[in-house]
Enzyme design. Structure first.
Site, PDB file in Angstrom:
ATOM      1  N   ASN A 151      -4.438  -5.301   1.055  1.00  0.00           N
ATOM      2  CA  ASN A 151      -5.146  -5.214   2.335  1.00  0.00           C
ATOM      3  C   ASN A 151      -6.324  -6.177   2.371  1.00  0.00           C
ATOM      4  O   ASN A 151      -6.853  -6.536   1.315  1.00  0.00           O
ATOM      5  CB  ASN A 151      -5.650  -3.776   2.556  1.00  0.00           C
ATOM      6  CG  ASN A 151      -4.550  -2.847   3.005  1.00  0.00           C
ATOM      7  OD1 ASN A 151      -3.640  -3.255   3.726  1.00  0.00           O
ATOM      8  ND2 ASN A 151      -4.624  -1.599   2.581  1.00  0.00           N
ATOM      9  N   CYS A 172       3.681  -1.978   3.604  1.00  0.00           N
ATOM     10  CA  CYS A 172       2.704  -0.890   3.602  1.00  0.00           C
ATOM     11  C   CYS A 172       3.433   0.426   3.405  1.00  0.00           C
ATOM     12  O   CYS A 172       4.590   0.572   3.781  1.00  0.00           O
ATOM     13  CB  CYS A 172       1.939  -0.896   4.931  1.00  0.00           C
ATOM     14  SG  CYS A 172       0.639   0.344   5.041  1.00  0.00           S
ATOM     15  N   HIS A 173       2.743   1.386   2.832  1.00  0.00           N
ATOM     16  CA  HIS A 173       3.348   2.697   2.584  1.00  0.00           C
ATOM     17  C   HIS A 173       3.447   3.539   3.851  1.00  0.00           C
ATOM     18  O   HIS A 173       4.193   4.503   3.899  1.00  0.00           O
ATOM     19  CB  HIS A 173       2.507   3.485   1.568  1.00  0.00           C
ATOM     20  CG  HIS A 173       1.931   2.667   0.471  1.00  0.00           C
ATOM     21  ND1 HIS A 173       2.622   2.365  -0.678  1.00  0.00           N
ATOM     22  CD2 HIS A 173       0.735   2.049   0.347  1.00  0.00           C
ATOM     23  CE1 HIS A 173       1.875   1.616  -1.465  1.00  0.00           C
ATOM     24  NE2 HIS A 173       0.729   1.408  -0.865  1.00  0.00           N
ATOM     25  N   HIS A 203      -1.112  -0.462  10.087  1.00  0.00           N
ATOM     26  CA  HIS A 203      -2.063   0.651  10.165  1.00  0.00           C
ATOM     27  C   HIS A 203      -2.290   1.131  11.591  1.00  0.00           C
ATOM     28  O   HIS A 203      -3.009   2.114  11.796  1.00  0.00           O
ATOM     29  CB  HIS A 203      -3.416   0.301   9.516  1.00  0.00           C
ATOM     30  CG  HIS A 203      -3.386   0.349   8.027  1.00  0.00           C
ATOM     31  ND1 HIS A 203      -4.527   0.307   7.256  1.00  0.00           N
ATOM     32  CD2 HIS A 203      -2.361   0.434   7.147  1.00  0.00           C
ATOM     33  CE1 HIS A 203      -4.203   0.364   5.981  1.00  0.00           C
ATOM     34  NE2 HIS A 203      -2.882   0.437   5.888  1.00  0.00           N
TER      35      HIS A 203
END
Length: 475
Positions: A151, A172-173, A203
């Site tokens: 990030n 990304c998770h 996000h």
């Protein structure tokens, strides 16, 4: 067999997941694994851990270590896949700086690694290092794929895609856990009959569709979410709650302890850890991928000097990331030995995208992911030069993003407020002009709502000076 180079191999737990997954994947288990880091202690710890996993899996992989910038090119040479998990500047000093200087100006943050002034400065010290990686990759592994996990995702991935020739996808998770987390949290259960579609930016991607056997789940999601944020949702006994959230899968003791704290908080106050996201869904119509502590600082609505009561009302965890860092450092002192010096250590494949991407490219058996890629008209009401998060097909042809079209206008509008900051930060990194740093932070939704222009400029100047050699020189 392929060569997998892991940049930032001192991220031991994450290296275990990604590289352990690779060693558990038939198409990857005989890979050469090159571990690269600038910290000799953490590099050795990761190597010992992975050697143990490899030994208990028949010693099929070949593991190599590369320490320091002088050995970086050798680590990358001939790689097919490069996994990036670096953190430039670490918790001390850089994360501390990212929090403490803005706090002097009255700007409070929760995570500060993706947007806001903390995200901007993390990007500005990381992009130059990743550009160095790119120059080496273009020379010694020009056909490799870079799988970026670091990030701020959109800024770093966008910079690599626009400023280098390296094939890059950001991972990304939050995408693959979004729908399961929401449905389990609301007591609706998640199973193989649920289908979902997610697109937006990292996000802040939107759960655009969520169905079970073709039935739209959003009406029931919104009904329960409203009750949950009012403290009126029946979440059952603690044992029933754990079953709801885990589906019966075992969890470590620390997880159970944290769930007990959250359960007791909800029972006594009606507050919980996902209030911001559920409020944003109520107001904007769709659920967002990343956590409430993140989204509290991506918007101007929740952390406000004039409305201090909002912090308690929406259970916003200020200074959350520094707390996590301190906890992780202490936890590593206690648990590091278990991972790094356990000769019987084994691994089970996780849901991390990396091994599935590499497997699909090696075998040509397709898989699908949520990937961060350059927009180029994929989401038609977001800028074409933005980095967007969309469904992607992966096979031997690489990562192939899918066309989305228009997002709901209110969702695209909120995304654009974050994209403004991302694009200007990339411009600052590209030109080394301070004005773009100031403008990026001026346009940040949270900073712009809290500070004057003069304070923003002064705060940025102080951060530039404090970061010193962690950043290039700006003019």
């Amino acid at each position: 067999m392929p060569k997998i180079t892991f940049m930032g191999a001192g991220s031991t737990v994450f290296a275990k997941n990604v590289l352990g997954d690779s060693m558990m994947t038939p198409a990857l288990q005989e890979s050469t694994i090159a571990l690269y880091d600038i910290d000799p202690v953490r590099l050795d710890e990761s190597a010992m851990m992975l050697e143990a996993i490899n030994a208990n899996n028949g010693s099929k992989a070949h593991i190599e270590k590369y320490l320091g910038v002088e050995n970086r090119k050798a680590a990358l040479k001939g790689a097919n896949y490069v996994v990036n998990a670096i953190q430039v500047g670490g918790y001390d000093p850089c994360t501390i700086t990212d929090f403490e200087i803005p706090k002097k100006y009255g700007l409070k943050q929760t995570i500060a690694d993706t947007l806001g002034v903390g995200g901007v400065f993390r990007a500005l010290r990381t992009i130059p290092v990743m550009l160095d990686f790119a120059r080496d990759m273009e020379e010694v592994c020009p056909d490799a794929w870079l799988l970026n996990y670091t990030n701020p995702m959109a800024m770093l991935t966008g910079a690599m895609l626009r400023m280098t020739g390296v094939k890059t996808v950001g991972l990304c998770h939050s995408v693959q856990v979004c729908a399961p987390t929401l449905l389990n949290e609301l007591g609706m259960g998640y199973d193989d009959h649920v289908q979902w579609k997610i697109a937006g930016i990292n996000h802040q991607a939107w759960l655009l569709e969520c169905t079970r056997d073709g039935v739209d789940l959003y009406p029931e999601i919104k009904r329960r979410a409203l009750l949950y944020n009012q403290g009126k949702l029946d979440i059952g006994s603690f044992e029933e709650r754990v079953q709801q959230l885990t589906g019966g899968e075992p969890r470590p003791g620390q997880w159970i302890e944290r769930m007990r704290e959250e359960y007791d908080l909800y029972k006594s106050t009606g507050r919980h850890g996902d209030m911001v996201r559920l409020e944003l869904m109520r107001r904007f119509g769709y659920y967002i991928t990343e956590s409430s502590e993140h989204n509290a600082e991506y918007t101007p609505y929740f952390i406000k000097k004039s409305y201090p009561e909002l912090i308690e009302r929406f259970n916003v965890p200020l200074d959350e990331y520094p707390r996590r860092c301190i906890h992780q450092i202490e936890d590593w002192k206690k648990r590091g030995h278990e991972l790094t010096q356990n000769p019987t250590l084994k691994h089970e494949r996780t849901r991390e995208y990396a091994s599935y991407i590499m497997e699909a490219m090696e075998t040509n058996v397709p898989t699908s992911i949520g990937g961060n890629v350059l927009n180029n008209g994929l989401i038609t009401n977001l800028p074409s030069n933005a980095c967007v998060e969309v469904p992607c097909l992966v096979d031997r042809n690489g990562v192939q993003p899918t066309f989305i079209g228009d997002l709901p206008e209110q969702c695209a509008a909120l995304n654009r407020t974050n994209i403004n900051v991302q694009l200007l930060t990339i411009e600052a990194a590209r030109t080394l002009k301070k004005d773009y740093i100031y403008q990026a932070v001026m346009l940040d939704p949270h900073a712009g709502a809290e500070l004057s222009i003069d304070d923003i400029v002064a705060m940025c100047d102080e951060l530039i000076e404090a970061h010193g050699d962690w950043m290039p020189k700006f003019h």
